[in-house]
Design an enzyme around this catalytic site. Structure first.
Site, PDB file in Angstrom:
ATOM      1  CG  ASP A  49       0.309   1.782   0.040  1.00  0.00           C
ATOM      2  OD1 ASP A  49       1.555   1.583  -0.306  1.00  0.00           O
ATOM      3  OD2 ASP A  49      -0.537   1.229  -0.561  1.00  0.00           O
TER       4      ASP A  49
ATOM      5  CG  ASP B  64      -4.156  -1.555  -0.132  1.00  0.00           C
ATOM      6  OD1 ASP B  64      -3.088  -1.004   0.169  1.00  0.00           O
ATOM      7  OD2 ASP B  64      -4.616  -2.132  -1.255  1.00  0.00           O
TER       8      ASP B  64
ATOM      9  CG  ASP C 195       0.892  -1.258   2.912  1.00  0.00           C
ATOM     10  OD1 ASP C 195       1.903  -0.620   2.469  1.00  0.00           O
ATOM     11  OD2 ASP C 195      -0.249  -1.013   2.355  1.00  0.00           O
TER      12      ASP C 195
END
Length: 558
Positions: A229, A426, A430
């Protein structure tokens, strides 16, 4: 005596594998000072209750998790988060048990005690990982069961051959039979993988890398693609000035001084980025400051009208682009946010702002690619912004314009292409992708949901720890294989010797017992040698004090 010596060596090796848990538990202070009925009372940390008011003075270790209600200080969280600099704590901030108060005094209300504290949760996580079984261990367990049956069959066969067929004395035949049973004890085979798992997960905990189970430790060695990410993982999630362009004859220091003077009055994240870049250059004060929603801000600085904002504000204020039009297009095309700076209705410069990459992101990508792992970046940003960051970091695959609900589907697409996929993230959005991935890595500073969904937690919020996790996984798997080969090889040689195949050279039951115990000890000691192996991103316990090296907890583990 020989048997006792072998088991003593084995138990010593097993105890060494639990160093991580003992070191974690030793971080918590034994005593705490709390307010009871208006008086300060020193009690055992285990007796602190939720809601108790805890008093902390300079140099004290913080006993349990809580929230500051009075006072402020600098708190050293390095042993838990890996951050070397003390963190300023004020009223309303959370504090974590086992961290160290450095300067001021404060009081805080206990919010989590006993088994609910961050430290206790981390200890539990490490224990569960060390007690879990890797996929390879299931094979070893089945082999151990077959080994017992084979030993019984060989033992009976040995007795039958020597006593009935070759006519040897009963005592001699029984001695060889007992030797076969003793030497075939499957201790070494049973220890081969769990000892390696215990050491590997313990070493990970000492480096702030928490494997939730042994399967994650083994599966991490099979990854072919790692998807990161972007925001908060590869980047800090904080804007910073990446480029300053000035009009002809305008020094950069003058531009930043004017911009900073205006932005001192704003709390906007972009304003804070400009102030950080301007630094000591900001000396003037601003009057008639006005914030213009969605466009920027303006004010009077040393008698000059200064405007800061986007192109819409410049057009609305009749500020011409001058000779900076192409520069503005270039910066915006690179995915940056461009702040126009005008003085007295004349454009004097451009400030390009972008999300800052984490200091270790580029090295992380390079190291993973060296191992043959492809690196992908997934983000909801537009492709121009995503490709700019990907180019800076050297990333192979860019997944841009991905909506939160599409992240898990993107992971599945890669899996359908035959890849073993790891996901590093995080945020709450996600979590589905972390669950879908073959191995999910949660950045420690992330949300509780992301950490619960992942199989590996990187407590220092450093993407380079992914490299450490994969290196440690490969090293642990090598130890498993070495131990299994040793156990198989030992039994392959031991059975014929014990059965008297090389008569007149035979083994006595005493020597068989010693070799059996020695074999188990060798497997355990070989697993412990993992602590001495040099691995990228992993520090050996011998290179630092144990307690200081524990980075296994974080405030976000609450």
């Amino acid at each position: 005596m020989f048997i006792l010596l072998g088991h003593w060596l084995e138990m010593r090796a097993r105890a060494g594998a639990s160093d991580a848990i003992r070191a974690l538990m030793d971080l918590a202070p034994p005593k705490a000072v709390v307010l009871r009925e208006g008086r300060e009372v020193e009690i055992a940390t285990a007796e602190v209750l939720v809601g108790d008011m805890v008093i902390i003075r300079p140099g004290n270790k913080i006993p349990v998790d809580g929230e500051i209600t009075e006072g402020s200080s600098q708190v050293d969280e390095s042993m838990l988060t890996g951050e070397s600099m003390p963190v300023k704590k004020v009223i309303g901030d959370k504090v974590i048990g086992a961290t160290i108060n450095k300067s001021g005094s404060f009081r805080y209300r206990a919010t989590k005690v006993g088994a609910d504290t961050a430290l206790a949760q981390i200890v539990k996580l490490v224990q569960e990982a060390q007690n879990s079984k890797a996929p390879g261990q299931l094979l070893a367990d089945r082999a151990s069961q077959w080994l017992v049956l084979v030993a019984i069959a060989i033992g009976i066969g040995t007795f039958a051959v020597w006593y009935w067929w070759l006519g040897q004395p009963l005592l001699f035949a029984l001695g060889l039979t007992i030797t076969v049973f003793v030497i075939a004890c499957p201790d070494a085979l049973g220890l081969a993988t769990p000892m390696a798992v215990m050491v590997g997960t313990g070493l990970g905990a000492m480096n702030g890398i928490l494997f939730k189970n042994a399967s994650a430790l083994e599966n991490a060695t099979k990854l072919t693609v790692l998807v990161f990410d972007k925001t908060g993982t590869l980047t800090l999630g904080q804007p910073e000035v990446v480029e300053v362009v000035t009009a002809t004859g305008i020094p950069e220091s003058e531009l930043l001084a004017l911009a900073g003077a205006v932005e001192k009055n704003s709390e906007h994240p972009l304003a804070q980025a400009i102030l950080a870049r301007a630094g000591a250059a900001v000396t003037a004060t601003t009057t008639e400051f006005t914030n213009i929603d969605g466009q920027g801000a303006k004010g009077i600085v040393s008698g000059r009208e200064v405007l800061l904002g986007n192109s819409v504000l410049m057009q609305a204020s009749a500020v011409g682009p001058g000779d900076l039009l192409q520069q503005a297009d270039r910066l915006q095309g690179g995915g940056r946010t461009v702040v126009h700076v005008a003085s007295d209705r004349k454009l004097i410069g451009l400030i390009a702002i972008a999300d800052a990459s984490r200091p270790t992101s580029k090295a992380t990508v390079a190291k993973l690619q060296e191992r043959g792992v492809k690196v992908a970046m997934m983000t909801g940003d537009n492709r121009a912004t995503a490709e700019r960051i990907a180019a800076e970091l050297g990333i192979d695959i860019v997944l841009a314009d991905v909506l939160p609900g599409q992240k898990a589907a993107k992971i599945k697409e890669l899996q359908n292409q035959g890849h073993k996929v790891g996901m590093v993230g995080d945020g709450i959005n996600d979590a589905p992708a972390l669950t879908q991935a073959d191995v999910g890595f949660a950045i420690g500073a992330g949300t509780d949901v992301a950490m619960e969904s992942a199989q590996v937690v990187l407590m220092k919020s450093d993407p380079f720890d992914v490299v450490g996790a994969i290196e440690l996984s490969h090293a642990t798997l090598r130890k498993m294989h070495q131990n299994l080969w040793w156990a198989v090889g030992y039994n392959t040689i031991a059975f014929p010797l014990a059965a008297g195949v090389f008569y007149p050279f035979t083994l006595s039951p005493e020597i068989a017992a010693l070799s059996m115990s020695g074999s188990s000890a060798i497997v355990a000691i070989n697993a412990l040698m993992l602590k001495r192996t040099k691995l990228t991103g992993i520090k050996s316990p011998s290179t630092r004090p144990t307690a200081a090296g524990i980075n296994g907890a974080t405030a976000q583990a609450n």
